[in-house]
Design an enzyme around this catalytic site. Structure first.
Site, short mmCIF file in Angstrom:
data_model
loop_
_atom_site.label_atom_id
_atom_site.label_comp_id
_atom_site.label_asym_id
_atom_site.label_seq_id
_atom_site.Cartn_x
_atom_site.Cartn_y
_atom_site.Cartn_z
CB THR A 1 15.15 -35.85 -34.50
OG1 THR A 1 16.53 -35.61 -34.20
CG2 THR A 1 14.81 -35.22 -35.84
CG HIS B 1 24.32 -36.63 -31.44
ND1 HIS B 1 24.68 -37.96 -31.32
CD2 HIS B 1 23.09 -36.64 -32.03
CE1 HIS B 1 23.70 -38.72 -31.82
NE2 HIS B 1 22.74 -37.94 -32.25
N GLY B 2 27.95 -37.66 -30.04
CA GLY B 2 29.00 -38.46 -30.64
C GLY B 2 28.50 -39.82 -31.10
CB ALA B 3 25.54 -41.48 -30.29
CE1 TYR C 1 22.44 -38.47 -38.08
CE2 TYR C 1 22.33 -39.14 -35.78
CZ TYR C 1 21.72 -38.96 -37.02
OH TYR C 1 20.40 -39.29 -37.18
NE ARG D 1 21.84 -40.27 -26.66
CZ ARG D 1 20.70 -40.50 -27.30
NH1 ARG D 1 20.49 -40.03 -28.49
NH2 ARG D 1 19.73 -41.21 -26.73
N GLY E 1 15.38 -48.15 -24.23
CA GLY E 1 14.31 -49.08 -23.92
C GLY E 1 14.17 -49.40 -22.44
N GLY F 1 13.20 -41.80 -23.89
CA GLY F 1 12.90 -41.08 -25.12
C GLY F 1 11.45 -41.21 -25.50
NE ARG F 2 11.59 -45.86 -28.48
CZ ARG F 2 12.07 -47.07 -28.71
NH1 ARG F 2 11.65 -47.75 -29.76
NH2 ARG F 2 12.96 -47.62 -27.90
C1 8OZ Z 1 15.64 -40.02 -35.54
C2 8OZ Z 1 15.40 -39.29 -36.70
C3 8OZ Z 1 16.29 -38.34 -37.06
C4 8OZ Z 1 17.42 -38.09 -36.30
C5 8OZ Z 1 19.62 -39.66 -33.70
C6 8OZ Z 1 19.31 -37.32 -34.15
O1 8OZ Z 1 19.35 -40.82 -33.98
C7 8OZ Z 1 18.87 -38.57 -34.34
C8 8OZ Z 1 17.66 -38.83 -35.15
C9 8OZ Z 1 16.75 -39.80 -34.78
O2 8OZ Z 1 20.52 -39.38 -32.92
#
Ligand code: 8OZ
Length: 363
Positions: free
Chosen positions: A25, A177-179, A182, A229, A298, A319-320
């Protein structure tokens, strides 16, 4: 055994390597519309020889109510699908594949982002003790309202419509996105889900929304183009620990087996944090899944090399490291040093900290 740099077929997708860019994001989509700056950012990372073989987009809401953070790009209108086309075209021109991550934040939202200023929707009416991001910075989440049972088909339909729009936009597939606490996770976990209808209570009920969403999406675009996910033990976004995550997520994976999903993307531990936050047997989960196994959280170069060489993973998502290193794939090949991540430019803003990280030859 293959190496991190060997090709792999994942469902219908032929990938040049095992290196994946995770969803990230970045809040650079004013008006909830994808744009040319985003196309440049993704394209920089989309050469399989130097970057990712597969890009999973930033989390992308499937309906207006699915938004929880300012300036995230949606996939719930034909105009938004057309705007995403500049990104899928740019990524394909560089040789990578790209799937859209389909998202509904549920209660991790704020009334100012909801249609008509309404409360966000969830499995529960209990507020998330979590923050969301608006133009002014991070703010507490708004109290949600629990979805009525008769509203759930509309949620499932939104995922199905977004999957169709993803195909219209030229994506190679989607990742649901199942993680991370959310909406789907808000139904899965008994720490959040306090319903008494067919979507709450025993595990068979709490996995129902997930199974209905995955059934609809695979029916719409095909299982070979559909991934998922999960994050079995992350505490992200006030996702308190489920009382029995091993049984919950094994039941979910078993229930999804007939769908033959292309891949499962599993966040090991706390998203973006400690890998050992809570015990969980990921290998046991994997033994129940027939598709490609994507690991995340990580991973260093050595961990990624070992995970693929040992067969513990088919794909490794970064990611990062991909934010700060558009040519991360090349750096992994050469064991070259990585650029440092600038945390101040993660969320919102423009090109700074987005499209201006130097490649190895410019560093
Ligand atoms: C960081 C900031 C906002 C949303 C996630 C979609 O953690 C995010 C997210 C990450 O899956």
């Amino acid at each position: 055994m293959p190496t991190l740099f060997d090709p792999i077929r994942v469902g219908e997708l032929e990938l040049a390597t095992r290196i994946v860019m995770t969803p990230l994001t970045r809040n650079r989509a004013p008006g909830q519309m994808s744009n040319a700056l985003m196309a440049q950012y993704y394209a920089q990372r989309a050469d399989p020889a130097t970057g990712a073989a597969l890009i999973v987009t930033e989390a992308t809401p499937v309906c207006p109510e699915g938004h929880g953070y300012v300036d995230t790009p949606g996939l719930h209108s034909a105009e938004q699908a057309a705007a995403w086309r500049q990104i899928t075209d740019a990524v394909h021109a560089r040789g990578a594949k790209i799937v859209a991550q389909l998202w509904h934040v549920g209660r991790v939202s704020h009334v100012s982002l909801q249609p008509g200023g309404a409360p966000p929707v969830s499995s529960t009416a209990r507020v998330a003790n979590a923050k969301t991001y608006l133009h002014g910075g991070f703010v507490p989440c708004s109290p949600p309202r629990a979805l009525a049972t008769h509203e759930i088909p509309g949620i499932v339909a939104a995922y199905r419509r977004a999957a169709r729009l993803a195909m219209d936009a030229g994506f190679d597939g989607v990742e649901v996105h199942g993680a991370n606490g959310y909406l789907i996770d808000q139904f899965l976990r008994d720490s959040i889900n306090d319903r008494s209808d067919a979507y709450g209570g025993p595990i068979a009920n709490r996995i129902r929304l997930l199974v209905e969403v995955m059934t609809a999406v695979t029916d719409e675009i095909g299982s070979g183009r559909t991934g998922l996910r999960l994050s079995p033990v992350t505490p992200s976004n006030d996702a308190g620990p489920d009382s029995d995550p091993q049984s919950l997520f094994e039941a979910a994976v078993d229930a999804l087996a007939p769908l033959k999903l292309a891949y499962l993307h599993v966040i090991e531990g706390q998203t973006g944090g400690a890998r050992d936050v809570a015990p969980f047997d990921y290998a046991a989960l994997r033994r129940r899944f027939a598709g490609a196994w994507m690991v995340n959280n990580g991973y260093t170069r050595q961990m990624a090399l070992d995970a693929v060489a040992s067969g513990a993973a088919d794909l490794v998502a970064f990611g990062r490291a991909f934010i700060a290193n558009p040519d991360l794939g090349l750096r992994l090949q050469l064991d070259a040093p990585l650029n440092a991540l600038d945390k101040a430019t993660l969320y919102g803003g423009g090109a700074a900290g987005y499209t201006d990280y130097p490649t190895l030859d410019r560093a």
